[in-house]
Design an enzyme around this catalytic site. Structure first.
Site, mmCIF file in Angstrom:
data_model
loop_
_atom_site.group_PDB
_atom_site.id
_atom_site.type_symbol
_atom_site.label_atom_id
_atom_site.label_comp_id
_atom_site.label_asym_id
_atom_site.label_seq_id
_atom_site.Cartn_x
_atom_site.Cartn_y
_atom_site.Cartn_z
ATOM 1 N N GLU A 211 0.878 -1.169 0.000
ATOM 2 C CA GLU A 211 0.000 0.000 0.000
ATOM 3 C C GLU A 211 0.914 1.216 0.000
ATOM 4 O OE1 GLU A 211 -3.249 0.111 -0.191
ATOM 5 O OE2 GLU A 211 -3.910 -1.915 0.302
ATOM 6 N N CYS A 245 -2.134 9.571 2.509
ATOM 7 C CA CYS A 245 -1.705 8.981 1.233
ATOM 8 C C CYS A 245 -2.685 9.282 0.103
ATOM 9 C CB CYS A 245 -1.527 7.476 1.394
ATOM 10 S SG CYS A 245 -3.024 6.647 1.950
HETATM 11 P P1 NAD Z 1 8.175 4.719 4.922
HETATM 12 O O1 NAD Z 1 8.204 3.921 3.675
HETATM 13 O O2 NAD Z 1 9.335 5.599 5.218
HETATM 14 O O3 NAD Z 1 8.037 3.762 6.208
HETATM 15 C C1 NAD Z 1 7.026 2.798 6.324
HETATM 16 C C2 NAD Z 1 7.498 1.676 7.230
HETATM 17 O O4 NAD Z 1 8.633 1.051 6.648
HETATM 18 C C3 NAD Z 1 7.905 2.122 8.624
HETATM 19 O O5 NAD Z 1 7.427 1.194 9.565
HETATM 20 C C4 NAD Z 1 9.417 2.095 8.577
HETATM 21 O O6 NAD Z 1 10.004 1.774 9.806
HETATM 22 C C5 NAD Z 1 9.720 1.020 7.569
HETATM 23 N N1 NAD Z 1 10.947 1.271 6.818
HETATM 24 C C6 NAD Z 1 11.488 2.459 6.484
HETATM 25 N N2 NAD Z 1 12.624 2.281 5.774
HETATM 26 C C7 NAD Z 1 12.785 0.945 5.659
HETATM 27 C C8 NAD Z 1 13.769 0.119 5.029
HETATM 28 N N3 NAD Z 1 14.811 0.653 4.376
HETATM 29 N N4 NAD Z 1 13.621 -1.214 5.098
HETATM 30 C C9 NAD Z 1 12.576 -1.750 5.751
HETATM 31 N N5 NAD Z 1 11.621 -1.028 6.363
HETATM 32 C C10 NAD Z 1 11.725 0.302 6.317
HETATM 33 O O7 NAD Z 1 6.807 5.521 4.889
HETATM 34 P P2 NAD Z 1 6.285 6.578 5.936
HETATM 35 O O8 NAD Z 1 7.102 7.814 5.824
HETATM 36 O O9 NAD Z 1 6.129 5.951 7.262
HETATM 37 O O10 NAD Z 1 4.799 6.845 5.374
HETATM 38 C C11 NAD Z 1 4.543 7.733 4.365
HETATM 39 C C12 NAD Z 1 4.358 7.028 3.035
HETATM 40 O O11 NAD Z 1 3.412 5.999 3.169
HETATM 41 C C13 NAD Z 1 3.798 7.949 1.973
HETATM 42 O O12 NAD Z 1 4.420 7.677 0.755
HETATM 43 C C14 NAD Z 1 2.336 7.588 1.916
HETATM 44 O O13 NAD Z 1 1.702 7.885 0.709
HETATM 45 C C15 NAD Z 1 2.403 6.122 2.152
HETATM 46 N N6 NAD Z 1 1.141 5.634 2.678
HETATM 47 C C16 NAD Z 1 0.376 4.802 1.896
HETATM 48 C C17 NAD Z 1 -0.843 4.367 2.371
HETATM 49 C C18 NAD Z 1 -1.727 3.453 1.572
HETATM 50 O O14 NAD Z 1 -2.670 2.901 2.147
HETATM 51 N N7 NAD Z 1 -1.486 3.249 0.298
HETATM 52 C C19 NAD Z 1 -1.293 4.785 3.615
HETATM 53 C C20 NAD Z 1 -0.484 5.627 4.358
HETATM 54 C C21 NAD Z 1 0.729 6.028 3.890
#
Ligand code: NAD
Length: 479
Positions: A211, A245
């Protein structure tokens, strides 16, 4: 660090193999416990999200609690029906046998959540995973420390720890966690981390749901109720201080519509947040310093005609509208994820559609018009995870609609039955009787043309409207 998940994983794997999570009564009891967590810890959730990102209590209660409970109730109301074997059509050969789809759990699954709706985006997939009969590890985001602590310290006291675990982890620890073999990974976050998760899952051939995010276009046609549009767009853009998002990321409209939209957006923003939005209890803050710096830098694109003020101490960025934005500007190169609404002018609907189609496929496309034909045209001629005509965000509130991305905005879907199905392996099963071996003899060697004709007659799927089954078929059954 790697040892904690390994021990947890071993425990969950052993419980999974014991079959403990399979009975419906067990799933229902765990889901009801999740409901008690939401009820009894409501105040803690409101406080945690308020200290993490200044989330207004109204927004926290609506999104983090109410929408979660809707998912929970939808699931509890339908679980017995969703879990049932689905009996399917059979051919002549298997007419007296049982052919069905068994709704099997995957096993031990991992859910990784982001920070912007730290409870909702963790619990909604968890509800589906429990409902489907899995053991689950959930990993909340480390960005929202108070929500992470609440989930890690309190949620386990509601759930069976043999089957469900919360693992707190930053990037390094999550990287190690992902080296383990899971039976399913459900990731919500950015597209760039989505790629990392999918690559890690590929090593074990683990199926994934991703997602992800992206830039959601919002086309506003020349015929519309401008004030209504402004309110609906401003609400979707500035809800949670723009960190959603599915927020409308930018507006596409004609120069004439932009002229009308600007005073209407100004009025909507003042109506919502008063003349000084920084003092409004209904407007949130940017989650952390790094994100604040990133969003602040994006303010350099175009020209701020509404808002534009920032306060680093509070991580406050005013609800802002930018004009004179060029498609090549930095703000148009990445998901904004903050309270800034750029307007990009286009000559007409065709040009707006061309613009949308020349970019990555978004999580949602928005189209506003009093003319239904315009909304339908935008729907028909674009591709995105979801679509919402004449409003923003509201499609997410329906548990009956699948929610998910396509292409760069993700893979797979959730909400209501779609979450249950996501965490369910649809196992195709055929249970035959022991007897009637004469029928089976038709397919055994030594082969002959006559046998082939009979096998075809008994098992062929005919194109509708073509001549009926061959005369040999009744003989097959009667053999
Ligand atoms: P992110 O990708 O930075 O982090 C998401 C999760 O991944 C966190 O738990 C984080 O600890 C983990 N993570 C971060 N880097 C990682 C790595 N290198 N390896 C493994 N895990 C890692 O995202 P964010 O900043 O927490 O959230 C914002 C993003 O999420 C935006 O792009 C937003 O659009 C998207 N989002 C999508 C939805 C959806 O339902 N499609 C909903 C909410 C947010």
């Amino acid at each position: 660090l790697g040892r904690i998940p390994v021990a947890v994983l071993g425990r969950l794997r052993a419980t999974w193999l014991s079959g403990k999570t399979r009975p419906m009564e067990y799933r229902v009891a765990q889901l009801e416990a999740l409901g008690r967590f939401l009820d009894e810890k409501k105040q803690d959730i409101l406080e945690a999200t308020a200290s993490d990102m200044g989330k207004p209590p109204f927004e926290a209660e609506f999104t983090e609690i109410l929408l979660c409970k809707n998912e929970l109730h939808e699931t509890l109301n339908n679980l017995s029906h969703w879990m049932k074997d689905k009996h399917v059509d059979k051919n002549l050969v298997t007419q007296l046998d049982s052919a069905f789809i068994r709704k099997d759990p995957y096993g031990v699954v991992l859910i990784i959540a982001p920070w912007n709706y730290p409870i909702y985006l963790l619990l909604v997939p968890l509800i589906g995973a429990i409902a489907a009969g899995n053991c689950v590890i959930v990993k909340p985001s480390e960005m929202t420390k108070n929500s992470e602590r609440l989930v890690a310290e309190v949620l386990p006291s509601y759930l069976d720890n043999d089957c469900f675990a919360v693992v707190t982890a930053g990037v390094q620890e999550t990287t190690m966690l992902l080296e383990n073999k899971f039976d399913y990974i459900f990731f919500t976050g950015s597209s760039s981390v989505g790629r990392i998760v999918m690559a890690a899952a590929a090593k074990h051939l683990t199926p994934v749901t991703l997602e992800l995010g992206g830039k959601n276009p919002c086309y506003v046609s020349d015929t519309c109720d401008v004030q209504n549009v402004a309110q609906r767009v401003a609400w979707g853009r500035f809800y949670n201080a723009g960190q959603t998002c599915i927020a409308p990321d930018y507006v596409l409209c004609s120069v004439e519509m932009q002229k009308k939209l600007l005073p209407a957006l100004d009025k909507a923003i003042t109506d919502f947040y008063g003349p000084k939005p920084q003092e409004s209890p209904d407007f949130g803050r940017i989650v952390g310093d790094k994100h604040f710096q990133r969003v602040q830098t994006l303010l350099r694109s175009g020209r701020a005609v509404i808002g534009g003020q920032t306060d680093e101490k509070e991580r406050y960025i005013a609800p802002t509208v930018l004009v004179d934005v060029q498609p090549s500007d930095p703000i148009m190169q990445e998901e904004i994820f903050g309270p800034i609404l750029p307007i990009v002018t286009v000559a007409n609907m065709d040009k707006a559609i061309d613009f949308i189609n020349s970019h990555e496929r978004p999580l949602v496309v928005y189209a506003f018009s009093s003319n239904d034909k315009v909304v339908k045209q935008v729907l028909e001629r674009t591709s995105s995870g979801g679509f919402c005509g004449n409003d923003t965000l509201m499609h997410v509130t329906l548990t009956s609609l699948p929610f998910g991305g396509i292409g760069n905005s993700g893979l797979g879907m959730q909400h209501g039955k779609f979450t249950f199905d996501t965490f369910t392996h649809h196992r195709g099963c055929l249970h035959r009787g022991m007897g009637r071996e004469a029928l089976n003899a038709l397919r055994y060697p030594p082969y002959s043309q006559q046998k082939l004709g009979l096998v075809r007659a008994a098992s062929e799927v005919k194109r509708k409207g073509s001549p009926g089954i061959s005369a040999a078929a009744p003989g097959v059954l009667g053999a």
